[in-house]
Design an enzyme around this catalytic site. Structure first.
Site, PDB file in Angstrom:
ATOM      1  N   ASP A  55      -6.880  15.487  13.310  1.00  0.00           N
ATOM      2  CA  ASP A  55      -6.200  16.099  12.257  1.00  0.00           C
ATOM      3  C   ASP A  55      -6.758  14.661  11.169  1.00  0.00           C
ATOM      4  OD1 ASP A  55      -4.513  17.611  12.257  1.00  0.00           O
ATOM      5  OD2 ASP A  55      -2.828  16.871  13.799  1.00  0.00           O
ATOM      6  N   ASP A  64      22.962  -6.101 -22.485  1.00  0.00           N
ATOM      7  CA  ASP A  64      22.352  -6.145 -22.296  1.00  0.00           C
ATOM      8  C   ASP A  64      22.660  -7.020 -21.031  1.00  0.00           C
ATOM      9  OD1 ASP A  64      20.580  -5.646 -24.735  1.00  0.00           O
ATOM     10  OD2 ASP A  64      19.862  -7.787 -25.530  1.00  0.00           O
ATOM     11  N   GLY A  92       5.624  20.460   4.361  1.00  0.00           N
ATOM     12  CA  GLY A  92       5.319  21.416   3.350  1.00  0.00           C
ATOM     13  C   GLY A  92       4.795  22.520   3.927  1.00  0.00           C
ATOM     14  N   LEU A  93       4.298  22.486   5.300  1.00  0.00           N
ATOM     15  CA  LEU A  93       4.176  23.171   6.055  1.00  0.00           C
ATOM     16  C   LEU A  93       5.104  24.458   5.973  1.00  0.00           C
ATOM     17  CD1 LEU A  93       1.328  25.766   7.412  1.00  0.00           C
ATOM     18  CD2 LEU A  93       1.847  23.525   9.770  1.00  0.00           C
TER      19      LEU A  93
END
Length: 525
Positions: free
Chosen positions: A292, A36, A428-429
């Site tokens: 944007d 533990d 991600g583009l």
């Protein structure tokens, strides 16, 4: 069986050790079975500090139980001789609770002076991490805080900053910068970096700042009730909340200052709060109005976390970035009513209150938001769904315990969060462009793989394959799969799902190019 899965909150020991590991001269003695003491590995892995966790385990063994003896007194003696702590906090475990051992009596048998021992007899079956941490901090404040004269100059206490806190050091730095600009000094930060002597000085401050509902506000309320130290409970997350927080701090300090005959504190020019001392303290107000960011008004966000962060992030995303909030939730049921009250008018439906990460993952999959703000659990869930996610509160992992300056509080924190939101949604583009132009001369190959309907394998020059249908999903033709690949990866799963729903509603057995086009037109694409 829940222990076989992730949990949002740790055990009571986790909360206790977060407080004691934050402090100087305080040691935790955990009376529990071997193994533990795993908690030490958590701190050495995540906490970016040179010190080893101040925690020892008093092992409960079967042989000791059979002989009717306990190792706790001997362990306390060893801790006293080796570490010389000012205070040893004795914490029970589920095993010792089942055995109904009297920890007070065992501690008295150790020979260690009783004023150097504290048995925190919390119920390990019912109390979890945050409640245990808040309770221990309050118990320590009640034990050591002593009446004393107010400091000559305006000072504040900062309560609730603990070991393994989210962006702990950066948030502390950001708060200190704001206070320094006001000309206000910090009296005590607790429990982070505090010793017993510091706890005794808590009542000398003019004001207590307790920005986290989970840890610190109960102790702050005690200081206010017992010693008359007022408290500011607001959380300066976001530009407008930080401005309100500054005004509230100034007002409360001036109220105390009037009694002390001190010169009133005035709000400085806003540029004084900036890093260079010349420009606006935050770029969020103008950044939110750029082309944007204006596109974010159509983006949907889902927030899940602790009480403080859920409330603050929902308000920041909607009020300052203009995003649509499609839902929010918390894993802290005891704070759920407060969250509901704070978010009244912000949510389209009921607040989600659950400790099951699977339930949260299901909501994310059903809604497929443009951004999820959550915990490490949501990061894992979103990774499987290709949904952008940013971690905003515990539980966290190593990437959220940074050496650099990335606060979430104050004007600096507003900029950091806005950057994270923008990057999480926009990045991600590049991957999408690779998907789209994968055969445009890229010098890499991927192993060929058969399509779902058993047709010819994909060409080696093809980039990331289209998302495979879920088990039991509808079959797609090769041409339709190729069209689906041209959809950005971060919405591809949603498009696949919507298209299959359209096909099923129109009696189609599989998705062809024609079905895909009709679905796109019907859905407004």
């Amino acid at each position: 069986m829940r222990l076989a899965f992730w949990l949002y909150e740790g055990t009571a020991l986790h909360g206790i050790s977060r407080v004691t590991n934050s402090m100087k001269g305080v040691h935790t003695v955990y009376h529990a079975p071997q193994g533990d003491d795993y908690i030490t590995a958590t701190y050495t892995m995540l906490e970016r500090t040179p010190e080893f966790p101040a925690l020892s385990i008093s092992v409960v063994r079967g042989r000791d139980l059979a002989q009717g003896v306990s190792r706790l007194p001997a362990t306390l003696q060893q801790v006293e001789e080796h570490y010389h702590p000012e205070l040893s906090v004795i914490a029970p475990s589920c095993s010792t609770a089942l055995l109904q051992e009297d920890l007070h009596q065992l501690a008295a048998q150790s020979g260690v002076p009783q004023d150097k021992l504290m048995v925190y007899a919390v119920n390990p079956f019912r109390v979890t991490e945050n409640e245990a941490a808040d309770g221990l901090l309050t118990a320590l404040v009640k034990r050591y805080a002593a009446e004393g004269p107010k400091t000559a100059a305006p000072t504040v206490n900062l309560l609730g900053f603990t070991s393994l806190g989210f962006h702990l050091k950066a948030n502390l730095t950001s708060i200190r910068r704001l206070l320094t600009t006001l000309g206000v000094k910090v009296n005590v930060v607790a429990p982070w970096g505090a010793g017993i002597a510091d706890l005794k000085r808590l009542p000398e401050a003019w004001l207590t700042i307790a920005p986290f509902r989970e840890i610190g506000q109960t102790a702050a309320a005690y200081l206010e009730e017992t010693f008359g130290v007022p408290t500011e409970y607001g959380t300066p997350l976001g530009v407008e909340p930080t401005l309100r927080w500054l005004r509230a701090v100034i007002e409360k300090l001036n109220t105390v200052g009037a009694k002390e005959g001190a010169t009133p504190i005035a709000m400085p020019e806003l540029h004084a709060f900036s890093l260079d001392g010349m420009s606006a303290p935050s770029g969020v107000p103008w950044f939110a109005r750029t082309a944007d960011m204006e596109s974010f008004s159509n983006k949907k966000a889902f927030v899940f976390g602790d009480a403080t962060t859920t409330v603050a992030m929902v308000k920041f995303l909607r009020d300052e970035l203009g995003m649509q909030i499609i839902g929010a939730g918390t894993y802290l049921e005891r704070h759920a009513d407060w969250v509901r009250k704070e978010l009244d008018g912000y949510l389209p439906g009921a607040l989600m209150v659950t400790e099951r990460f699977q339930d949260v993952a299901q909501v994310i999959e059903d809604e497929m938001p443009d951004l999820v703000c959550g915990t490490q659990m949501e990061r894992h869930s979103c990774r499987k769904l290709d949904v952008p996610c940013m971690v905003v509160c515990p539980p966290t992992h190593i990437e959220n315990h940074l050496l650099g300056y990335y606060p979430f509080l104050g004007f600096d924190g507003a900029d950091v969060i806005a950057d994270r939101v923008y990057i999480s949604c926009k990045l991600g583009l590049e991957k999408h462009l690779i998907d789209f132009f994968g055969d445009a001369g890229l010098e890499y190959e991927e192993p060929s793989a058969s399509s779902e309907n058993g047709s010819a394998p994909l060409s080696a020059g093809t980039a990331t394959p289209a998302a495979a249908p879920e088990e039991g999903g509808m079959a797609w033709t090769d041409e339709a799969e190729t069209m689906l690949k041209k959809v950005p990866f971060f919405v591809r799963k949603k498009v696949r799902k919507n298209t299959e729903n359209f096909a099923e509603e129109n009696g189609e057995s599989r998705v062809s190019v024609e079905v895909f086009r009709r679905a796109k037109e019907s859905l407004g694409g």
